[in-house]
Every structure is written in structure tokens, then in C-alpha cells.
Design an enzyme around this catalytic site. Sequence first.
Site, PDB file in Angstrom:
ATOM      1  N   TYR A 503       0.827  -1.203   0.000  1.00 47.48           N
ATOM      2  CA  TYR A 503       0.000   0.000   0.000  1.00 47.48           C
ATOM      3  C   TYR A 503       0.867   1.261   0.000  1.00 47.48           C
ATOM      4  CZ  TYR A 503      -4.824  -1.655   0.555  1.00 47.48           C
ATOM      5  OH  TYR A 503      -6.073  -2.179   0.334  1.00 47.48           O
ATOM      6  N   TYR A 507       3.584   5.402  -2.595  1.00 44.01           N
ATOM      7  CA  TYR A 507       3.708   6.756  -2.058  1.00 44.01           C
ATOM      8  C   TYR A 507       5.151   7.066  -1.676  1.00 44.01           C
ATOM      9  CZ  TYR A 507      -1.358   6.435  -1.844  1.00 44.01           C
ATOM     10  OH  TYR A 507      -2.687   6.285  -2.174  1.00 44.01           O
TER      11      TYR A 507
END
Length: 800
Positions: A503, A507
Site C-alpha cells: 500500500y 507513495y
Amino acid sequence: MAVSKITLHYAQTTGGSNEAAAAFPWNTPKKAVNPYLDPAEFAPESALSNLIALYAVDNEQEQLRRETLSDEVWERYFFNESRDPVQREMEQDRLISHAKTAREQQRFNPDLVIIANVGAQPAHISKPLLERIKYFHSLGRAKAYSRYLQKTIRPCLERLERVRDSQVSASFRFMASHDGLEGLLVLPEMNQDQVKRLSTLVAAHMSMCLDAACGDLFVSDDVKPEEIRQAWERVAAEAMRLEVIPPAFEQLRRKKRRRKPVPYELIPPSLARMLCADWWYRKLWQMRCEWREEQLRAVCLVNKKASPYVSYEAVIHKREQRRKSLEFFRSHELINEDGDTLDMEDVVNASNSNPAHRRNEMMACVKGLELIAEMRGDCAVFYTITCPSRFHATLNNGRPNPKWTSATVRQSSDYLVDTFAAFRKAMHKAGLRWYGVRVAEPHHDGTVHWHLLCFMRKKDRRSITALLRKFAIREDREELGANTGPRFKPELINPRKGTPTSYIAKYISKNIDGRGLAKEISKETGRSLRDSAEHVSAWASLHRVQQFRFFGIPGRQAYRELRLLAGQAARVQGERKAGAPVLDNPRLDAVLAAADAGCFATYIMKQGGVLVPRKHHLVRTAYELNDEPSAYGDHGIRIYGIWSPIAEGKICTHAVKWKKVRKAVDVQEAAADQGACAPWTRGNNCPPVENLNKSGGDLPDIKTMNEKELQDYLHNMGQKERRELTARLRLVKPKRKTVYKQNISEQQRLQLEAELTARGFEGSASEIDLLLRGGSIPSGAGLRIFYRNHRLQEDDKWRQ
């Protein structure tokens, strides 16, 4: 009747009156004298006639020169508006008439007022806006053009004035009223040289303030420390008027309840900095860049329609800064007392400054948190927190946000930090605990938002989520309504869909170097995440935003020092047995072994585990004062090594002192190796082969082989040689077809010209033709701009 017949017969016999008149010799017509039609009539040329003609030409030119000079002198000294009242009155009447005409036109056409206001702005504002206005005007849609001026450009100019008023305070204007400091009012319009001159004047002003304070306070030779502190306060007050926090202000300022004595030893280095022009240059240049960026945000030049996250100007400045840093590293080396040298570029690339190393370390840390959460039975939740709309300068469609209150990017970051601090205080009061990592990244207009990957007990998940939602939406709650998703979005990570590391991996990568995200397209900007990594890096550097933050775990600096210590021990001990202890204490050696293996999960557990206060960690980072003072007379703090509360003493990991020196360059060798790229000297900069031929040497023997010999040679090559040959062949760029040229419409050409101009290029026909033929334009830092698939792209591998 008989006379008439005789006359008619005579006329017919002589052929008319003209022929009869020409019959007499005295009536014969004479030829006209025309020297242009009859060159034979010219007088014969002689040396005297040529000399007379030259003198005539010289006299004519001298007369013209005197008349011209006389007119210039008359117009310069007599016939001008400053000396001739009649001419001055006529010039004033002309200007007034022109102004009245323009005013009358603007009264009937308000669009001209907006264009005139845009033209009156500084170049960094007016140039890109006028290019956009020109582009909309070229579309030929009058209503859309007028709507763009009224709905977009005019609000942008109004917002720009509000931003300028918020930047320049009353105390700042008072400082600008001093002699020589008027440039403070136009600080965003200055370049580096102008800021350097201004910083010198500011430092001189601070020096005069210190002299005046010393003259007023030091009445005797016996000066007390408190009097020196009062003189420091006067200089610090002047610095505060420039929106600059003085050095050591928190330690030296007056407090009602001071627990520790005043550190008077911090006053000399603080004064030395406030009197230094270089220190003021860094402060003023940082202020100039931030103010300039906020002005560009105010006029909608920082968004996904123009330049996402940060302006192109800031990106280009970051490239230039990185290029200069790279040149500095390549021209210097590190040397110790024994004479050993290290290449500075290799040292920097091997450190945590390398984006690849920084990304790998953070991914290893997140993976360690994931393993610990599985062992503890904790759940993972992914949170997204966004600022209220008053912090966003631009809407999603690129238009001005009417709710924006001129809040800066730094203020949006401070808002999230304060919100998180208040939430953390309430969470600890409620007995709730969590650990994880926080990632700060920008919206398309530069506003900060946070992504948090948090691990917690399953029974505490609902309470923590509800408490965090309460603090995330407590300001401007009415604008959200029933849907709180735009401000706060929680997502429970399902192990069936992906791990917590997967996840957060995207980022982390897109905020460092975009590794592995070339094919990923951002939903917010519509661009590749790898291409956006450079903009994000420039955004974080400009606005001083901390992008990554781990919480609830031991510090990572001690992890780095332990790995450094393990490497040093391996080099000293040489052929030691695998698994042999390095430290005498088994608990400390277990922490070192976990760090040396690169297992963050084991390292965290050996340090004491997650959610453990720092005072209970086994290994911590040790610091010491520098041996040599800095340029301002103080001794800074540097890393010494590690220490532990369960062991005596400290372990030094930086025993060898290294100094930075410039590399010694042999000019003759550099000229022979680099050819025309060598520094300019009196020698010839021909290529090495030509120099060799001229000096009488033999040309290098280049071996040739036929196809069969080539096949045999390739067949007998080893695997390593094949890889090297393949790598060299990949570096060879294919030749561009001379007849290749992309066909685009006129509207696409205008759009391409506008994009080039917005990026700082001229946007001329030659540049556009070069891009359409498959060429590229260098944009700095080894990158090039090229045009492909009707889109302007930027990369360092544009040929591949």
C-alpha cells in the site's frame, strides 16, 4: 477657284507642309542636346575632373553630417520638453490625449483594463499570463476569451494583491524605509546578484544598530552580561521586523519562569550570524523563493493545468542547484591524517543522500513494521487527511478557488502538524496507542495532505478512527456536510488484496525518485508518477516540508551507526568466524547483529519493541561538540557513535577525521584526455587523434574483421563480455531520419508554443521545427525536452 487648285496641286506635289518646310536648308530640324541619351556628347574624363567630383561628394557628405549634428544638438539641448515650455506643453497634451483615448476605450471594453493590469505586473507574473491570454485570443472565440479574462484573470490579480499585502507587514515596510533597503519591497522580483547586494546592506544596517546599542548601553568599561544581552535584544528586534527568527532566540529570549540560567555564551555566535552578509543572503533568498512561489500560486500558475505541485521556475532552479552540487562533489575529495583519500562523489552516493538507498531503507523499515504487526496480531489502517478548502489555492479544473484565504503551503503543513499533535495528545489521554509511518505529499496546487499507514490493536481501531476523524474535520465542518471523505478517508487494509508494504510502496517511491512508476499515471495530474517525482522533490525542498516520518519505533540513526560499526569491525578483524560477537554485551551485540543483517523487525524487537519510550531503548546515538569552531565562533554538534545505558562509555564510529579538499588537476593531461572540452589555454584544443598525428606519432591501429571472424569472436565471448558489449550498444543512439516530421494542427502548434514559453524557452519557430522533426532541447540537469505523441515530454532517455 484657280488659285485653290494650284495650292492643292502644290501641296500634293511637295508631300504636305512638314515635308515642304524640310526642303529648305535653313529650315532643317536640329537634334536636341541630351547627354543621358547620347553618351558621345560627354566631355572626356581626366584626373582633374575625377578629383573635382570626389571633392564635390565629400563636401556634400560633410554638409549633411553638419546638418544632422546640428539637428541632434538642437533637439538634445534646446528643443525638448525639459527646456522648451512649448514643446513640453505639446508633449503633455499628447500624453493626456492618449490617456483619455485609452480610458475611453477601457470604459467601453473592460477587457482592456484587465490586459493593462496584467502588463503592469512584474515579468515572472505578466509573461506567462500574457502568453495564456494570447493563446485564448488566437482561438477566435470572443465570448470564451472575455469570460476567461473576467472569471479567471481578474480574480487572479485580486488574489495577487491580497498575497502581497499578507507578505509585507507593517514592520517589514518600516525596515524598507531605511536608506538602501528599498529593495525589500520588491524582493520576489530580484535575482541572486540583487539579493546578494541587498543582504550586504541589511548586514550593514544590523552592524549600525549594534554600534548604536553599544553606545547607549555600555557606559563604562566594566560591561555586564545582562547589558550585552540587552544589546543583542535590540539587534534581534530589527531581525524580527524582517520576519526572520534570530539565532538562539528561544534560549536567549526573556521568560517569566526560566528554569535554567541564561546561556550568555550563545550571544557572540548569534550576533556574528546577524552581522554576516552570507547568513542574510540565505535567509532573504529563501524568503524570496517562497514569496515568489506563493504569488505564482495566487495567479493559478501552480496546478495540474500549468505546472503541478510547484512552478517550472522552482523546478529549473532545483535542477541547477543539483547540477552545481554534483560539480562540487566531482571536484573535491576527502583526505585524512594518514593521507588516504576518498572521492567525494562516491561518498555521497554511498550515503543516505542517494535516493535509492533512502528508498530501500524506508521500505525495509515498513516491512519490519508489517512483520511485527503480524506477530502482535495488530491490524493496519491507511488514513488520508486533507486540509480545509481555505488552504487550497486552485480548484480541480485549474480555476481560482473563491474560498482560498491566501494561506501558504507552509501554513497548510503547520495546520496538519498542529492537528496531529492535538490528536496524539487526546489519544494518549484516552489510553490508545499506535505506530507506523506518515507520508506528506502535495496536491496539484501545492497544498499539503497526509497519508498515514498505522498499526494498532484490533479492539482500538474504531476508537482511534473516530477520534482522528473528529480532529480532522473539526475546522470548517459546515462545508463538508454528511460526506467527510474529501477531508478524512480511512481504509482498513485487507491482506487478501495486498500487504501494508504494498500500500505504502507507491507513495514512498513517487515522493523520492519514481522508481518503478513509469507506467503509473497520477489521477490528479494525469502525468506519469516518475516524471512527477522531480516536481515533488523541488516542492519539498522549497517549502521545507518533511516528507516521511516514522513514529512509535526506535530511531533509525542508531540503526545506521550500528551498521557502520559492524562494517568497521569486519574490516578490522578480517577473517573472523561467521556469527562471532562484536560487542562484549550479548544484548547490545544482538541489536548490532540485527542491524547488520538489515532486519528491521528484529532490530526493533531487540531495542525493546514498538510503543516503547526512547529512554528505554538499549542503543542510542551519541553526539559530541566539534573540535574546530565554525565561521561564527561556535562549536557545532556532530555524531560521535553509539552509547547504551546498560554499558559504560561510548563507542566511536567516526574516529577518523576527514577534511574536504579540492582535487589537483593536471591541465596538460586534461587537455589531452578531453580535447576541445578542456579549459581554454594557449595550446591547441584539437581532438587527441589530430594532436597525435601532428606530433609525429602513429595513428591507433583499429582492427577490422570480416563476418565469419566477427561471428567466431562473438561466439567465444564470455558472459561478462557479452553484458558489457550489450550495455555499450544500448548507449548508441539511433540516427534520426532527416525526412521525419510530425504533422500538427495550428491550434496544437500554438499550444506547443505556449508550453515552451511557460517552461522558460523562447518558443520560436526553429525550436518548434526541431521538436517536430524528432529533436530535443536541453532543459538542464542532463534532461531534455522532446515532443512525442502530440505531448511535450521531458526525460534523460528521450531516444530510447
